[in-house]
Design a protein around this motif. Structure first.
Motif, PDB file in Angstrom:
ATOM      1  N   ALA A  94       9.350  -5.199  -7.072  1.00  0.00           N
ATOM      2  CA  ALA A  94       8.401  -5.690  -8.002  1.00  0.00           C
ATOM      3  C   ALA A  94       7.324  -4.497  -7.829  1.00  0.00           C
ATOM      4  N   LEU A  95       6.848  -3.795  -7.135  1.00  0.00           N
ATOM      5  CA  LEU A  95       5.591  -2.510  -7.183  1.00  0.00           C
ATOM      6  C   LEU A  95       6.232  -2.002  -9.121  1.00  0.00           C
ATOM      7  N   GLN A  96       8.041  -1.706  -8.715  1.00  0.00           N
ATOM      8  CA  GLN A  96       8.005  -0.909  -9.956  1.00  0.00           C
ATOM      9  C   GLN A  96       8.531  -1.146 -10.568  1.00  0.00           C
ATOM     10  N   GLU A  97       8.007  -2.754 -11.053  1.00  0.00           N
ATOM     11  CA  GLU A  97       8.493  -3.546 -12.270  1.00  0.00           C
ATOM     12  C   GLU A  97       9.472  -3.429 -12.401  1.00  0.00           C
ATOM     13  N   THR A  98      10.967  -3.593 -11.814  1.00  0.00           N
ATOM     14  CA  THR A  98      11.921  -4.108 -12.030  1.00  0.00           C
ATOM     15  C   THR A  98      12.495  -4.720 -11.875  1.00  0.00           C
ATOM     16  N   PRO A  99      13.436  -5.975 -12.428  1.00  0.00           N
ATOM     17  CA  PRO A  99      13.811  -7.070 -12.053  1.00  0.00           C
ATOM     18  C   PRO A  99      14.919  -7.210 -10.864  1.00  0.00           C
ATOM     19  N   ALA A 156       0.899  -1.593   0.051  1.00  0.00           N
ATOM     20  CA  ALA A 156       0.146   0.043   0.004  1.00  0.00           C
ATOM     21  C   ALA A 156       1.108   0.884   0.118  1.00  0.00           C
ATOM     22  N   ARG A 157       2.212   1.109   0.190  1.00  0.00           N
ATOM     23  CA  ARG A 157       3.041   2.150   0.888  1.00  0.00           C
ATOM     24  C   ARG A 157       3.299   2.658  -0.841  1.00  0.00           C
ATOM     25  N   ALA A 158       3.812   1.820  -1.734  1.00  0.00           N
ATOM     26  CA  ALA A 158       4.496   1.612  -2.935  1.00  0.00           C
ATOM     27  C   ALA A 158       3.803   2.594  -4.006  1.00  0.00           C
ATOM     28  N   GLY A 159       3.960   3.789  -4.076  1.00  0.00           N
ATOM     29  CA  GLY A 159       3.041   4.599  -5.232  1.00  0.00           C
ATOM     30  C   GLY A 159       3.850   4.255  -6.513  1.00  0.00           C
ATOM     31  N   LYS A 160       3.610   5.020  -7.734  1.00  0.00           N
ATOM     32  CA  LYS A 160       4.068   4.591  -8.444  1.00  0.00           C
ATOM     33  C   LYS A 160       5.310   5.603  -9.201  1.00  0.00           C
ATOM     34  N   GLY A 161       6.948   5.387  -9.062  1.00  0.00           N
ATOM     35  CA  GLY A 161       7.765   5.916  -9.005  1.00  0.00           C
ATOM     36  C   GLY A 161       8.089   6.392 -10.527  1.00  0.00           C
ATOM     37  N   ASP A 162       8.804   7.783 -10.655  1.00  0.00           N
ATOM     38  CA  ASP A 162       9.340   8.159 -11.592  1.00  0.00           C
ATOM     39  C   ASP A 162      10.655   8.048 -12.523  1.00  0.00           C
ATOM     40  N   GLY A 163      10.840   7.042 -13.197  1.00  0.00           N
ATOM     41  CA  GLY A 163      11.929   6.255 -13.612  1.00  0.00           C
ATOM     42  C   GLY A 163      12.392   7.209 -14.682  1.00  0.00           C
ATOM     43  N   ALA A 164      11.650   7.791 -15.284  1.00  0.00           N
ATOM     44  CA  ALA A 164      12.463   8.835 -16.092  1.00  0.00           C
ATOM     45  C   ALA A 164      12.487  10.566 -16.005  1.00  0.00           C
ATOM     46  N   GLU A 165      11.673  10.656 -14.996  1.00  0.00           N
ATOM     47  CA  GLU A 165      12.148  12.233 -14.397  1.00  0.00           C
ATOM     48  C   GLU A 165      13.671  11.407 -13.160  1.00  0.00           C
ATOM     49  N   PHE A 166      13.745  10.482 -12.571  1.00  0.00           N
ATOM     50  CA  PHE A 166      15.056  10.266 -11.693  1.00  0.00           C
ATOM     51  C   PHE A 166      16.455  10.540 -13.312  1.00  0.00           C
ATOM     52  N   LEU A 170      24.466   8.178  -5.099  1.00  0.00           N
ATOM     53  CA  LEU A 170      23.498   7.673  -3.342  1.00  0.00           C
ATOM     54  C   LEU A 170      22.499   8.538  -3.167  1.00  0.00           C
ATOM     55  N   VAL A 171      21.154   7.920  -3.720  1.00  0.00           N
ATOM     56  CA  VAL A 171      20.349   8.645  -3.269  1.00  0.00           C
ATOM     57  C   VAL A 171      19.611   8.465  -1.755  1.00  0.00           C
ATOM     58  N   GLY A 172      18.398   8.960  -0.989  1.00  0.00           N
ATOM     59  CA  GLY A 172      17.789   9.209   0.143  1.00  0.00           C
ATOM     60  C   GLY A 172      16.928   8.357   0.004  1.00  0.00           C
ATOM     61  N   GLU A 173      16.098   8.279   1.111  1.00  0.00           N
ATOM     62  CA  GLU A 173      14.094   7.275   0.442  1.00  0.00           C
ATOM     63  C   GLU A 173      13.106   8.327   0.442  1.00  0.00           C
ATOM     64  N   ASP A 174      13.931   9.557   0.275  1.00  0.00           N
ATOM     65  CA  ASP A 174      12.441  10.559  -0.241  1.00  0.00           C
ATOM     66  C   ASP A 174      12.138  10.315  -2.192  1.00  0.00           C
ATOM     67  N   GLU A 175      13.644   9.732  -2.397  1.00  0.00           N
ATOM     68  CA  GLU A 175      14.013   9.333  -4.198  1.00  0.00           C
ATOM     69  C   GLU A 175      13.815   7.760  -4.194  1.00  0.00           C
ATOM     70  N   LYS A 176      13.421   7.383  -3.935  1.00  0.00           N
ATOM     71  CA  LYS A 176      13.499   5.789  -3.812  1.00  0.00           C
ATOM     72  C   LYS A 176      12.562   5.152  -4.502  1.00  0.00           C
ATOM     73  N   LEU A 177      11.555   6.504  -4.461  1.00  0.00           N
ATOM     74  CA  LEU A 177      11.083   4.579  -5.697  1.00  0.00           C
ATOM     75  C   LEU A 177      11.192   4.974  -7.048  1.00  0.00           C
ATOM     76  N   ASP A 178      11.075   6.425  -7.318  1.00  0.00           N
ATOM     77  CA  ASP A 178      11.158   6.737  -8.273  1.00  0.00           C
ATOM     78  C   ASP A 178      13.178   5.689  -8.610  1.00  0.00           C
ATOM     79  N   ALA A 179      13.816   5.810  -7.990  1.00  0.00           N
ATOM     80  CA  ALA A 179      15.129   5.358  -8.093  1.00  0.00           C
ATOM     81  C   ALA A 179      15.007   3.508  -8.559  1.00  0.00           C
TER      82      ALA A 179
END
Length: 383
Positions: free
Chosen positions: A278-283, A169-179, A250-259
């Motif tokens: 897994a929720l970010q569709e990364t192997p 439930a915590r994980a929204g969709k990260g923005d990989g392209a913007e990261f 190195l990035v902090g937790e504030d960028e976790k989902l994007d990373a």
């Protein structure tokens, strides 16, 4: 009627986060609840200052647990004293098996009328199924994560409620392209380095993950390593990173989902982070190592599951490569990760398997904290 009084207990960061979420969900339903407890920064963010320090309680492994036993016992007794002063109607003890078990016993002896609820039970499906009996003897109810835990409690008389996996439930969709744009990595192959959130994991798992990252980077100048630092081990990892010879950020937790969303493959310490990735569709490929004595005992005598990753357990097969104890080597990790990095079909097959596992783990259900809040209030109302 007086408002209900609820005391929450969390002994380590993952439990602390869930405690804060539970408090939010409870207050949304019953603003008049009186809530206190034991936890860390996340619980404090909800205006609840911990009655007891939880420093030194985040340990893993049998021998490591024995070394910390004095601290655990002292904190558990202090928790019992704090609960007695608060006089709760219900106490929710979250995760952290050894500490919460001792705290529950201390609370029971001092506040016998309080309902004791275990939120996230021990992994009886993986090791020591006999602990189900202990849970039933000590607690009045159990809120567990998975449906495959329930059969272990049949015949004990313990009420069991499935609340689902909190990480989902915590994980929204990260923005990989913007990261990638933000960090100048648009044309890079990003290898995530996720070495855990406990000191023992940094000591025993991180070296192999770092070695694998170095091997992969040495063969491809387009590879760039991104390490996400858990707050409680950030300083230790920053010190280790000073000696890394491969390109890294190195990035902090504030960028976790994007990373996580930006990654092409992850080298991860087995734990909650695997669900988040897994929720970010990364192997990914996973590693884990306990101390020599703890590892020998657990792997040879206690481990009942064929797998250590919840995603693999949910699937009943090893879709995500696992490397444990002596099998955790930089070479093995690098080979498995490179297969995912350079073979699009292998990567997509794993992402599809991860999606199926997440469905089996209830990702379309209401958040765990909300289901737990509802179950707790039902118990209180029925008392």
């Amino acid at each position: 009627m007086k408002p209900f009084r609820v005391f929450v207990v969390a002994g380590e960061p993952s439990g602390d986060e869930l405690a804060a979420e539970l408090v939010q969900a409870l207050r949304a339903r019953r603003p008049d609840l009186v809530i206190a407890g034991v936890g860390g920064e996340k619980l404090a963010s909800q205006g609840i200052q911990s009655a007891v320090s939880i420093e030194g309680l985040s340990v893993l492994g049998l021998t490591e647990g024995l070394a910390a036993l004095k601290t655990v016992n002292v904190r558990a007794e202090e928790t019992g004293i704090a609960a007695e002063a608060f006089q709760p109607d219900a106490v929710v003890l979250i995760d952290s098996w050894g500490f919460t078990l001792r705290a529950a016993k201390a609370i029971r002896s001092r506040v016998p009328q309080a309902r004791l609820i275990k939120m996230i039970g021990p992994q009886v499906f993986a090791t020591r199924p006999g602990r189900a009996k202990t849970v039933a003897e000590v607690y009045d109810a159990l809120f567990c994560i998975h449906d495959f835990e329930v059969p272990f409690y049949e015949g004990t008389g313990l009420p069991v409620t499935i609340i689902g996996n909190p990480a989902i439930a915590r994980a929204g969709k990260g923005d990989g392209a913007e990261f990638r744009v933000r960090h100048g990595l648009a044309d890079k192959k990003i290898v995530l380095l996720l070495p855990g959130s406990r000191g023992g994991e940094i000591q025993r798992v991180a070296p192999a993950l770092e070695g694998a990252a170095a091997l992969i980077s040495s063969k491809d100048p387009l590879v760039h390593v991104v390490a996400v630092l858990a707050p409680n081990v950030a300083e230790r990892l920053e010190a280790r990173a000073a000696n890394w010879t491969f390109p890294h950020t190195l990035v902090g937790e504030d960028e976790k989902l994007d990373a996580f969303a930006a990654g092409d493959v992850a080298l991860a310490c087995s734990g909650t982070v695997t669900t988040e990735v897994a929720l970010q569709e990364t192997p990914m490929v996973l590693g884990y190592r306990l101390g020599a004595i703890s590892g020998f005992i657990i792997l040879n005598f206690l481990l009942k599951s064929r797998f250590i990753c919840l995603l693999n357990i949910a699937l009943g097969r090893m879709a995500i490569p696992e490397f444990v104890q002596n099998g955790l080597t930089p070479e093995a990790l690098a080979e498995a990760a490179s297969n995912l990095l350079y073979d699009p079909k292998a990567a997509q097959d794993q992402v599809s398997a991860q999606a199926l596992a997440l469905d089996k783990m209830g990702r379309h259900d209401p958040p765990a904290a909300e289901r737990a809040a509802e179950a707790l209030l039902n118990l209180l109302d029925a008392a």
